[in-house]
Enzyme design. Structure first.
Site, PDB file in Angstrom:
ATOM      1  N   HIS A 138       0.867  -1.178   0.000  1.00 31.83           N
ATOM      2  CA  HIS A 138       0.000   0.000   0.000  1.00 31.83           C
ATOM      3  C   HIS A 138       0.910   1.236   0.000  1.00 31.83           C
ATOM      4  O   HIS A 138       2.018   1.192   0.555  1.00 31.83           O
ATOM      5  CB  HIS A 138      -0.833  -0.052   1.282  1.00 31.83           C
ATOM      6  CG  HIS A 138      -1.915   0.971   1.380  1.00 31.83           C
ATOM      7  ND1 HIS A 138      -1.680   2.259   1.796  1.00 31.83           N
ATOM      8  CD2 HIS A 138      -3.245   0.886   1.144  1.00 31.83           C
ATOM      9  CE1 HIS A 138      -2.827   2.924   1.803  1.00 31.83           C
ATOM     10  NE2 HIS A 138      -3.784   2.120   1.411  1.00 31.83           N
ATOM     11  N   ASP A 195       3.006  -4.729   8.074  1.00 32.27           N
ATOM     12  CA  ASP A 195       1.794  -3.928   7.923  1.00 32.27           C
ATOM     13  C   ASP A 195       0.610  -4.891   8.055  1.00 32.27           C
ATOM     14  O   ASP A 195       0.328  -5.676   7.148  1.00 32.27           O
ATOM     15  CB  ASP A 195       1.832  -3.244   6.551  1.00 32.27           C
ATOM     16  CG  ASP A 195       0.505  -2.571   6.200  1.00 32.27           C
ATOM     17  OD1 ASP A 195      -0.478  -2.743   6.950  1.00 32.27           O
ATOM     18  OD2 ASP A 195       0.463  -1.884   5.164  1.00 32.27           O
ATOM     19  N   LYS A 232     -10.461  -0.739  10.439  1.00 36.84           N
ATOM     20  CA  LYS A 232     -10.585  -1.917   9.568  1.00 36.84           C
ATOM     21  C   LYS A 232     -10.885  -3.175  10.371  1.00 36.84           C
ATOM     22  O   LYS A 232     -11.050  -4.251   9.824  1.00 36.84           O
ATOM     23  CB  LYS A 232      -9.296  -2.115   8.773  1.00 36.84           C
ATOM     24  CG  LYS A 232      -9.044  -1.021   7.745  1.00 36.84           C
ATOM     25  CD  LYS A 232      -7.844  -1.348   6.895  1.00 36.84           C
ATOM     26  CE  LYS A 232      -7.263  -0.135   6.216  1.00 36.84           C
ATOM     27  NZ  LYS A 232      -8.000   0.252   5.013  1.00 36.84           N
ATOM     28  N   CYS A 254      -4.561   2.410  -3.807  1.00 34.88           N
ATOM     29  CA  CYS A 254      -3.339   2.909  -3.173  1.00 34.88           C
ATOM     30  C   CYS A 254      -2.188   1.928  -3.336  1.00 34.88           C
ATOM     31  O   CYS A 254      -1.383   1.731  -2.415  1.00 34.88           O
ATOM     32  CB  CYS A 254      -3.545   3.209  -1.688  1.00 34.88           C
ATOM     33  SG  CYS A 254      -4.733   4.495  -1.400  1.00 34.88           S
TER      34      CYS A 254
HETATM   35  N1  PMP Z   1      -1.752  -0.859   4.542  1.00 38.98           N
HETATM   36  C1  PMP Z   1      -2.678  -1.608   3.943  1.00 38.98           C
HETATM   37  C2  PMP Z   1      -2.315  -2.979   3.443  1.00 38.98           C
HETATM   38  C3  PMP Z   1      -3.972  -1.106   3.789  1.00 38.98           C
HETATM   39  O1  PMP Z   1      -4.902  -1.846   3.181  1.00 38.98           O
HETATM   40  C4  PMP Z   1      -4.282   0.188   4.267  1.00 38.98           C
HETATM   41  C5  PMP Z   1      -5.659   0.787   4.102  1.00 38.98           C
HETATM   42  N2  PMP Z   1      -6.257   0.591   2.868  1.00 38.98           N
HETATM   43  C6  PMP Z   1      -3.281   0.913   4.902  1.00 38.98           C
HETATM   44  C7  PMP Z   1      -2.031   0.363   5.016  1.00 38.98           C
HETATM   45  C8  PMP Z   1      -3.528   2.285   5.448  1.00 38.98           C
HETATM   46  O2  PMP Z   1      -4.405   2.217   6.497  1.00 38.98           O
HETATM   47  P1  PMP Z   1      -4.987   3.567   7.169  1.00 38.98           P
HETATM   48  O3  PMP Z   1      -5.509   4.384   6.029  1.00 38.98           O
HETATM   49  O4  PMP Z   1      -6.050   3.079   8.077  1.00 38.98           O
HETATM   50  O5  PMP Z   1      -3.862   4.211   7.876  1.00 38.98           O
END
Ligand code: PMP
Length: 403
Positions: free
Chosen positions: A121, A198, A224, A362
């Site tokens: 991400h 992560d 999440k 992303c």
């Molecule tokens: N890492 C991964 C694998 C994610 O799926 C996400 C959220 N889509 C994030 C990081 C970022 O998370 P947050 O926006 O809650 O900080």
């Protein structure tokens, strides 16, 4: 597992959109909240709202006790050794930024190398890039195979004496691939290199034990994992956190301040500058307790069953291309439909009451790896049903015929 009963815990799922029952399949972006979490926020504001850690008065002590009890709940949920190793942040993104910034100050210099992967991400790429520019270290990406797996042989060959950190996702938010993080940690530790995982897409779906994984850092987001927005967690091993400087300055993170020099608070408070989201922490703990009551093994089993149901049903649709083919996967099915643009598919599914996400999720480097502009992503949670997958499949089939 009684999914009908579980669904009753989530008031939003009873909604209709455009007169059709809501089919919420955007859980990788954020999950819906059970009533106990919604009530926890409301109850905390009604009954125990006061700033934490500083007050001698009753309410402040109550609020502090609740926040610290929430930290203990998180510790237990992820199997950390001590609450000193559990830092509350705003979410995965801030957790990774914290490590990037503080680890870089303590341990990285020009010429060093940090390994991420092609399936990360953006929040596990960009914080490193920002620092790489400033410090002069190199950011290298572990390649991803055509099946959507990390190329482990390439990974093993990437280590040099300049490698200082590995930072990878436990589960890909695009492919659903469950990465072999235990093996990644063992390999990295064999070279004396710490690993950040992560966990944004793993903590909601799988049992996670940071000590069994021997992870050095582990990050996840509250929103999440059925908890509120604005709260997240960074787990870090005490011996590393102790050597790392504070991330932000402000109240809470200091021991004493003077213009001659300031001393810092102990762990975990050294990394929690300013008034923390103590209400969010309490509500997050409620969400984790909710999941623990179901049992993460049961959650994992059920979601894998639903995911293979989805893969079978969707795989049978003509013209569909499912991106990622990992045998160990959870939670996410990304696909393309003929040459229809993903956002057209998403917009048309929305009109049928089906919420999916479209675009690059992303993860632009991963899109580039597969030579695609984006995907349509259906992502699952504990409250999703086979009937919802059937609705998705019928919707996709209808769109296919329209084009
Ligand atoms: N890492 C991964 C694998 C994610 O799926 C996400 C959220 N889509 C994030 C990081 C970022 O998370 P947050 O926006 O809650 O900080």
């Amino acid at each position: 597992m009684d999914i009908t009963r579980i669904r009753e815990d989530f008031p939003i799922l009873g909604q209709k959109v455009y007169g059709k029952p809501l089919v919420y399949l955007d859980n990788a972006a954020t999950t819906q909240k059970p009533l106990c979490v919604i009530d926890a926020v409301s109850n905390a504001y009604r009954n125990v709202n006061a700033n934490v850690h500083r007050g001698v008065h009753f309410l402040s002590q109550q609020a502090t006790e609740r926040m610290e009890a929430a930290r203990e709940t998180v510790r237990r949920f992820i199997g950390a050794g001590s609450t000193e190793e559990v830092i509350f942040t705003r979410g995965t993104t801030e957790s990774i930024n914290l490590v990037a910034s503080s680890f870089a100050k303590a341990f990285l210099k020009s010429g060093d190398e940090v390994l991420v992967s092609e399936m990360e991400h953006h929040s596990n790429i960009v914080p490193w890039q920002l620092l790489a520019e400033r410090v002069g270290f190199k950011l290298l990406a572990i390649p991803v195979t055509a099946d959507g797996l990390l190329d482990m042989e390439a990974f093993r060959n990437m280590f040099t004496e300049r490698t200082k950190l590995v930072s990878v996702a436990h589960v890909s938010n695009v492919l659903g691939t469950v990465n072999p993080v235990r093996e990644i940690v063992q390999t990295a530790h064999g070279h004396g290199v710490p690993v950040l995982i992560d966990g944004a897409q793993s903590v909601p779906h799988l049992p996670v034990n940071v000590r069994e994984l021997d992870a050095d850092f582990y990050a996840f987001s509250g929103h999440k994992v059925y908890g509120p927005t604005g709260i997240g967690v960074l787990y870090g091993k005490r011996e590393l956190l102790e050597k790392m400087p504070p991330y932000q300055g402000g109240g809470e993170m200091i021991a004493h301040v003077s213009f001659e020099g300031t001393t810092f608070n102990e762990l975990p408070f050294k990394f929690e500058a300013g008034t923390p989201d103590y209400i969010g922490a309490v509500a997050l703990a409620e969400a984790l307790d909710y999941l623990s009551a179901i049992g993460m093994e049961a959650v994992d089993r059920r979601e894998r069953q639903l995911c293979s149901y989805a893969l079978d049903a969707m795989g049978a649709i003509p013209d569909i291309r499912i991106i990622g083919n990992a045998s160990d996967r959870c939670g996410v099915v990304s696909f393309l439909l003929g040459d229809i643009h993903p956002s057209d598919v998403g917009i048309l599914l929305d009109k049928l009451g089906i919420a999916v996400r479209t675009g690059h999720h992303c993860a632009e480097p991963l899109m580039r790896r597969f030579g695609i502009p984006g995907t349509v992503r259906a992502s699952l949670a504990i409250y999703n049903t086979e009937a919802e997958i059937d609705a998705l499949v019928a919707g996709i089939d209808r769109i296919r015929k329209m084009f």
